[in-house]
Design a protein around this motif. Structure first.
Motif, mmCIF file in Angstrom:
data_model
loop_
_atom_site.group_PDB
_atom_site.id
_atom_site.type_symbol
_atom_site.label_atom_id
_atom_site.label_comp_id
_atom_site.label_asym_id
_atom_site.label_seq_id
_atom_site.Cartn_x
_atom_site.Cartn_y
_atom_site.Cartn_z
ATOM 1 N N GLU A 18 1.606 -5.171 -2.417
ATOM 2 C CA GLU A 18 1.973 -6.586 -2.504
ATOM 3 C C GLU A 18 1.900 -7.254 -1.137
ATOM 4 O OE1 GLU A 18 4.936 -5.731 -6.304
ATOM 5 O OE2 GLU A 18 5.783 -6.066 -4.301
ATOM 6 N N VAL A 22 -1.748 -8.033 -0.378
ATOM 7 C CA VAL A 22 -2.201 -9.229 -1.089
ATOM 8 C C VAL A 22 -1.678 -10.490 -0.407
ATOM 9 C CG1 VAL A 22 -1.899 -10.552 -3.223
ATOM 10 C CG2 VAL A 22 -2.538 -8.137 -3.340
ATOM 11 N N ASN A 61 -8.521 -15.059 -5.136
ATOM 12 C CA ASN A 61 -8.159 -13.847 -5.867
ATOM 13 C C ASN A 61 -9.336 -12.871 -5.946
ATOM 14 O OD1 ASN A 61 -5.768 -15.168 -6.231
ATOM 15 N ND2 ASN A 61 -5.720 -14.957 -8.448
ATOM 16 N N ILE A 103 -9.832 -11.201 -2.579
ATOM 17 C CA ILE A 103 -8.792 -10.190 -2.356
ATOM 18 C C ILE A 103 -9.123 -8.929 -3.140
ATOM 19 C CG2 ILE A 103 -6.362 -9.622 -2.748
ATOM 20 C CD1 ILE A 103 -5.728 -12.598 -2.286
ATOM 21 N N ALA A 104 -9.524 -9.110 -4.400
ATOM 22 C CA ALA A 104 -9.873 -7.965 -5.242
ATOM 23 C C ALA A 104 -11.007 -7.155 -4.623
ATOM 24 C CB ALA A 104 -10.257 -8.442 -6.642
ATOM 25 N N ILE A 154 -9.180 -7.993 -10.434
ATOM 26 C CA ILE A 154 -8.570 -9.313 -10.271
ATOM 27 C C ILE A 154 -7.240 -9.375 -11.006
ATOM 28 C CG2 ILE A 154 -8.808 -11.757 -10.847
ATOM 29 C CD1 ILE A 154 -11.735 -11.581 -10.224
ATOM 30 N N THR A 184 -5.138 -7.023 -11.335
ATOM 31 C CA THR A 184 -4.145 -6.368 -10.481
ATOM 32 C C THR A 184 -3.688 -7.305 -9.374
ATOM 33 O OG1 THR A 184 -5.132 -4.204 -10.921
ATOM 34 C CG2 THR A 184 -3.714 -4.382 -8.983
ATOM 35 N N VAL A 185 -4.640 -8.048 -8.816
ATOM 36 C CA VAL A 185 -4.293 -9.035 -7.790
ATOM 37 C C VAL A 185 -3.312 -10.053 -8.359
ATOM 38 C CG1 VAL A 185 -5.161 -10.910 -6.339
ATOM 39 C CG2 VAL A 185 -6.467 -8.779 -6.541
ATOM 40 N N GLU A 186 -3.611 -10.568 -9.538
ATOM 41 C CA GLU A 186 -2.752 -11.575 -10.162
ATOM 42 C C GLU A 186 -1.352 -11.028 -10.410
ATOM 43 O OE1 GLU A 186 -5.075 -12.501 -13.569
ATOM 44 O OE2 GLU A 186 -6.377 -13.918 -12.500
ATOM 45 N N ARG A 227 0.107 -8.632 -8.703
ATOM 46 C CA ARG A 227 0.792 -8.476 -7.414
ATOM 47 C C ARG A 227 1.270 -9.824 -6.884
ATOM 48 N NH1 ARG A 227 -2.792 -3.890 -4.107
ATOM 49 N NH2 ARG A 227 -2.549 -2.235 -5.667
ATOM 50 N N ILE A 228 0.450 -10.855 -7.058
ATOM 51 C CA ILE A 228 0.857 -12.190 -6.617
ATOM 52 C C ILE A 228 2.110 -12.626 -7.364
ATOM 53 C CG2 ILE A 228 0.236 -14.639 -6.660
ATOM 54 C CD1 ILE A 228 -2.661 -13.780 -6.117
#
Length: 229
Positions: A167, A170, A180, A183-184, A191, A193-195, A197-198
Motif C-alpha cells: 500500500e 502504491v 492506476n 502503477i500496475a 489494475i 489490485t492497485v484499486e 490497495r488505493i
C-alpha cells in the motif's frame, strides 16, 4: 509517456538563478515534442514579470532565488496562482525538509508540484509532472513523501503504521502522478489490485475517496500535516 501530436503544446517558463542549471533544463525540455520553453528568469522579480508577460501553462522554478535566497520560489508560486489559478507551478529544491512542502501547500494543493532537483535529469518524469500540474493536478516527489510517511509510521498509533508495504508503494507512485495502469505496470500487479490497495490506503488514513487521483494524494498529504508532527 505519450509525445508529439497526441498531446497539446505545453508552454513552460523556467526560473533558476544558476545559469548552467537553467540552460541545461531549457535544452532538455526543448528536445521534448509538444513542450515549448517560452521564457527564462533568474530571480523573483524576473519570474513575476515574465509570468505576467508570457502567461505560460506552467512555471518550473527553484525554491531559492535572488534577492534573498530563502523561499522566493514559493512566494512567487503563491503570487502566480493568486493571479492565474489555471497556471501550474512546479518547485525544484535540493531540500527534503517538509516545512517547505507545507509552505507551498498552505493556500491549496491543486496545480502545485514539488520535486527534488535530481528529477530534472529524468525528463520523462519531469514532463509528466509539468503536464499534471498544468492540468490542475498535484505532484510530490516520492522522496519527500517517503520522509513524511516514515516519520508518521514511527509514531505509536499512527494510521500510517497500518499501511502494508504494498500500500505504501502504491501511495508513493500516486504522489508521482502515476495513473492506476502505470502503477500496475511498474509494480507488476493487476489494475484491480492497485484499486484495492488505493481503497485500503484511504480507508486506513480516513481520507474520503474523490474522483481525481492526484487530489486524493494531496488530501493524504494534508491529512499527514494535520495529524501532527
Amino acid at each position: 509517456m505519450a509525445t508529439g501530436s497526441s498531446l497539446s503544446r505545453l508552454r513552460v517558463l523556467i526560473a533558476e538563478d544558476q545559469y548552467l542549471m537553467r540552460e541545461g533544463t531549457r535544452r532538455l525540455l526543448a528536445e521534448v515534442p509538444g513542450v515549448e520553453v517560452v521564457g527564462e528568469a533568474s530571480d523573483f522579480d524576473g519570474v513575476v514579470a515574465e509570468f505576467r508577460r508570457l502567461r505560460p501553462d506552467v512555471v518550473l522554478m527553484d525554491i531559492k532565488m535572488p534577492p534573498g535566497h530563502s523561499m522566493e520560489g514559493i512566494d512567487a508560486a503563491h503570487l502566480i496562482k493568486g493571479e492565474a489559478p489555471e497556471t501550474g507551478v512546479v518547485i525544484l529544491s535540493q531540500h527534503e525538509d517538509e516545512g517547505y512542502v507545507w509552505a507551498l501547500l498552505e493556500h491549496g494543493v491543486a496545480g502545485y508540484g514539488y520535486l527534488h532537483k535530481v528529477r530534472v535529469g529524468d525528463v520523462e518524469q519531469l514532463v509528466r509532472a509539468l503536464r499534471e500540474v498544468a492540468a490542475g493536478g498535484s505532484v510530490l516527489d516520492p522522496r519527500i513523501l517517503e520522509t513524511l510517511l516514515d516519520r508518521r509510521s514511527r509514531k505509536p498509533g499512527s494510521p500510517v503504521s497500518q499501511l502494508t508495504p504494498g500500500e505504501l508503494d502504491v501511495l508513493r507512485l500516486m504522489a508521482e502522478g502515476s495513473s492506476n495502469s502505470a502503477i500496475a505496470a511498474q509494480l507488476a500487479i493487476a489494475i484491480g489490485t492497485v484499486e484495492k490497495r488505493i481503497a485500503a490506503v484511504f480507508a486506513k488514513l480516513g481520507v474520503p475517496e474523490q474522483s481525481d487521483l492526484n487530489r486524493r494524494v494531496a488530501a493524504v498529504l494534508i491529512y499527514l500535516r494535520e495529524s501532527g508532527s
